[in-house]
Design an enzyme around this catalytic site. Structure first.
Site, PDB file in Angstrom:
ATOM      1  N   ASN A 121      22.331  51.087  43.894  1.00  0.00           N
ATOM      2  CA  ASN A 121      21.399  50.324  44.730  1.00  0.00           C
ATOM      3  C   ASN A 121      20.922  51.142  45.926  1.00  0.00           C
ATOM      4  O   ASN A 121      21.636  52.004  46.429  1.00  0.00           O
ATOM      5  CB  ASN A 121      22.071  49.031  45.220  1.00  0.00           C
ATOM      6  CG  ASN A 121      22.513  48.159  44.055  1.00  0.00           C
ATOM      7  OD1 ASN A 121      22.052  48.363  42.923  1.00  0.00           O
ATOM      8  ND2 ASN A 121      23.395  47.226  44.309  1.00  0.00           N
TER       9      ASN A 121
ATOM     10  N   HIS B  14      21.250  56.629  43.663  1.00  0.00           N
ATOM     11  CA  HIS B  14      19.780  56.571  43.622  1.00  0.00           C
ATOM     12  C   HIS B  14      19.171  56.606  45.022  1.00  0.00           C
ATOM     13  O   HIS B  14      18.013  56.253  45.197  1.00  0.00           O
ATOM     14  CB  HIS B  14      19.329  55.323  42.850  1.00  0.00           C
ATOM     15  CG  HIS B  14      19.722  55.347  41.394  1.00  0.00           C
ATOM     16  ND1 HIS B  14      19.683  54.235  40.569  1.00  0.00           N
ATOM     17  CD2 HIS B  14      20.175  56.369  40.609  1.00  0.00           C
ATOM     18  CE1 HIS B  14      20.091  54.576  39.356  1.00  0.00           C
ATOM     19  NE2 HIS B  14      20.407  55.854  39.356  1.00  0.00           N
TER      20      HIS B  14
ATOM     21  N   THR C 134      25.705  45.533  36.749  1.00  0.00           N
ATOM     22  CA  THR C 134      24.792  46.550  36.190  1.00  0.00           C
ATOM     23  C   THR C 134      24.732  46.408  34.680  1.00  0.00           C
ATOM     24  O   THR C 134      25.758  46.179  34.033  1.00  0.00           O
ATOM     25  CB  THR C 134      25.204  47.991  36.576  1.00  0.00           C
ATOM     26  OG1 THR C 134      24.274  48.907  35.986  1.00  0.00           O
ATOM     27  CG2 THR C 134      26.614  48.347  36.158  1.00  0.00           C
TER      28      THR C 134
HETATM   29  P1  OAD Z   1      19.617  45.595  35.640  1.00  0.00           P
HETATM   30  O1  OAD Z   1      18.528  44.638  35.971  1.00  0.00           O
HETATM   31  O2  OAD Z   1      19.420  46.470  34.451  1.00  0.00           O
HETATM   32  O3  OAD Z   1      20.977  44.785  35.436  1.00  0.00           O
HETATM   33  C1  OAD Z   1      21.396  43.832  36.377  1.00  0.00           C
HETATM   34  C2  OAD Z   1      22.727  43.254  35.952  1.00  0.00           C
HETATM   35  O4  OAD Z   1      23.174  42.398  37.000  1.00  0.00           O
HETATM   36  C3  OAD Z   1      22.661  42.405  34.674  1.00  0.00           C
HETATM   37  O5  OAD Z   1      23.717  42.816  33.793  1.00  0.00           O
HETATM   38  C4  OAD Z   1      22.892  40.985  35.181  1.00  0.00           C
HETATM   39  O6  OAD Z   1      23.593  40.169  34.246  1.00  0.00           O
HETATM   40  C5  OAD Z   1      23.730  41.240  36.423  1.00  0.00           C
HETATM   41  N1  OAD Z   1      23.722  40.169  37.441  1.00  0.00           N
HETATM   42  C6  OAD Z   1      22.738  39.313  37.773  1.00  0.00           C
HETATM   43  N2  OAD Z   1      23.113  38.483  38.764  1.00  0.00           N
HETATM   44  C7  OAD Z   1      24.394  38.829  39.075  1.00  0.00           C
HETATM   45  C8  OAD Z   1      25.358  38.344  40.018  1.00  0.00           C
HETATM   46  N3  OAD Z   1      25.085  37.355  40.867  1.00  0.00           N
HETATM   47  N4  OAD Z   1      26.576  38.941  40.037  1.00  0.00           N
HETATM   48  C9  OAD Z   1      26.880  39.956  39.186  1.00  0.00           C
HETATM   49  N5  OAD Z   1      26.010  40.443  38.287  1.00  0.00           N
HETATM   50  C10 OAD Z   1      24.783  39.891  38.222  1.00  0.00           C
HETATM   51  O7  OAD Z   1      19.886  46.447  36.954  1.00  0.00           O
HETATM   52  P2  OAD Z   1      20.762  47.757  37.171  1.00  0.00           P
HETATM   53  O8  OAD Z   1      21.812  47.895  36.142  1.00  0.00           O
HETATM   54  O9  OAD Z   1      21.147  47.776  38.596  1.00  0.00           O
HETATM   55  O10 OAD Z   1      17.102  52.742  38.881  1.00  0.00           O
HETATM   56  O11 OAD Z   1      19.666  48.887  36.927  1.00  0.00           O
HETATM   57  C11 OAD Z   1      20.046  50.232  37.032  1.00  0.00           C
HETATM   58  C12 OAD Z   1      18.911  51.053  37.503  1.00  0.00           C
HETATM   59  O12 OAD Z   1      17.708  50.755  36.760  1.00  0.00           O
HETATM   60  C13 OAD Z   1      18.489  50.797  38.942  1.00  0.00           C
HETATM   61  O13 OAD Z   1      19.277  51.467  39.878  1.00  0.00           O
HETATM   62  C14 OAD Z   1      17.080  51.297  38.959  1.00  0.00           C
HETATM   63  C15 OAD Z   1      16.599  50.670  37.688  1.00  0.00           C
HETATM   64  O14 OAD Z   1      15.458  51.239  37.125  1.00  0.00           O
HETATM   65  C16 OAD Z   1      16.071  53.456  39.346  1.00  0.00           C
HETATM   66  O15 OAD Z   1      15.099  52.914  39.814  1.00  0.00           O
HETATM   67  C17 OAD Z   1      16.228  54.928  39.212  1.00  0.00           C
END
Ligand code: OAD
Length: 284
Positions: A121, A138, A231
């Site tokens: 994040n 990131h 994530t």
């Molecule tokens: P994603 O949108 O791919 O995944 C978000 C995750 O958070 C999902 O598995 C949801 O189920 C979970 N989630 C939602 N609400 C939640 C809560 N209240 N508690 C716990 N979990 C919850 O996002 P990221 O995995 O962060 O990179 O994405 C990774 C990267 O992709 C980011 O850093 C960004 C993006 O493109 C760059 O921009 C380089």
């Protein structure tokens, strides 16, 4: 990018949620070193959208138009109004966000065990909640960097909020929206006597921030337990850290309502609800 599959044979399945919390708590108590790998889900309860869920950033905006510097430059020419909306919609939630119960519980871990937070994040909320030495793979939207990747300035959340106010005004400017937005973005993006500067965020195709990535890999190699929070694990190379930790014998514990990855222990719930319970169960 590569998708990491579910591996059910590693999943511990005690009968109740309380039993799963206790299994996770026992792993934390026994651990000498813990790594917390967080993604956008940990900040969802602070009002910052995730990326790939319905209503998320890559659900509302096409990733290929915004994910790299050349793509952003093309979008600036072909869809200036949409680019200004995108910038506003990405920066605004970060500018008004506060740490939630999950960030605070993660920070509390440091009182009990050697804990390293590795985050994808860019919102600075782990630090604001009290975590030290956060590895920001990131980068950070609250930092400005020069062309060599050196951080040359840090912005407060209030300064970011002022940028958002100006960005909102620029959206009313019709054909002048993009030039007005570029003026609004001057604290973050522009050219000074010392050269070009931009937000210290990693776009697709760019290397991860160092020494954060090196430290994160070392942390994965040395930890006894890895908490994987919020994530989808779809973005490499960050997504390889749980596998790396697991191969070195660490217990992997996932907290996520969608439970998107394989882990030894899966706590399917919101981070802001589960994390405080887990820290209480582990350390009282
Ligand atoms: P994603 O949108 O791919 O995944 C978000 C995750 O958070 C999902 O598995 C949801 O189920 C979970 N989630 C939602 N609400 C939640 C809560 N209240 N508690 C716990 N979990 C919850 O996002 P990221 O995995 O962060 O990179 O994405 C990774 C990267 O992709 C980011 O850093 C960004 C993006 O493109 C760059 O921009 C380089």
């Amino acid at each position: 990018m590569r998708r990491v599959g579910r591996d059910a044979c590693h999943t511990v399945m005690p009968s109740s949620f309380a039993a799963v919390i206790e299994a996770a708590a026992a792993s934390l108590r026994q651990a000498q070193r813990v790594v917390v790998l967080s993604g956008s889900g940990v900040s969802a309860e602070s009002g910052i959208p995730t990326f790939r869920e319905p209503g998320g950033v890559w659900d509302r905006y096409r990733l290929e138009r915004y994910s790299s510097v050349p793509a952003l430059a093309r979008t600036a020419l072909s869809r200036p109004g949409e680019l200004v909306r995108f910038l506003h919609d990405v920066i605004e939630p970060v500018a008004r966000a506060e740490p939630n119960a999950a960030h605070r519980a993660i920070a509390q871990l440091e009182r009990h065990v050697h804990a390293t937070v590795v985050t994808q994040n860019v919102d600075g909320l782990h630090q604001e909640a009290g975590s030290h030495g956060v590895r920001q793979l990131h980068g950070s939207l609250l930092e400005v960097r020069d062309p060599h990747g050196r951080v040359i300035r840090r912005l407060s959340r209030a300064e970011l909020a002022a940028v958002v106010t100006e960005l909102r005004r620029s959206q009313q400017a019709g054909r002048l929206a993009l030039p007005r937005a570029l003026l609004a973005l001057r604290p973050l993006l522009g050219v000074s006597r010392r050269g070009a500067y931009r937000p210290n965020v990693v776009l697709f195709g760019e290397p991860l921030r160092e020494p954060d990535w090196e430290d994160a890999q070392r942390g994965a190699d040395l930890c006894d337990a890895m908490l994987i929070i919020g994530t989808s694990g779809l973005v490499m190379p960050a997504a390889q850290l749980p596998l790396r930790a697991s191969m070195r014998g660490a217990t992997t514990i996932m907290i996520d309502p969608g439970a998107p990855l394989s882990a030894d222990i899966v706590l399917a719930g919101k981070a802001g609800e589960v994390m405080p319970k887990l820290v209480r169960a582990a350390f009282g």
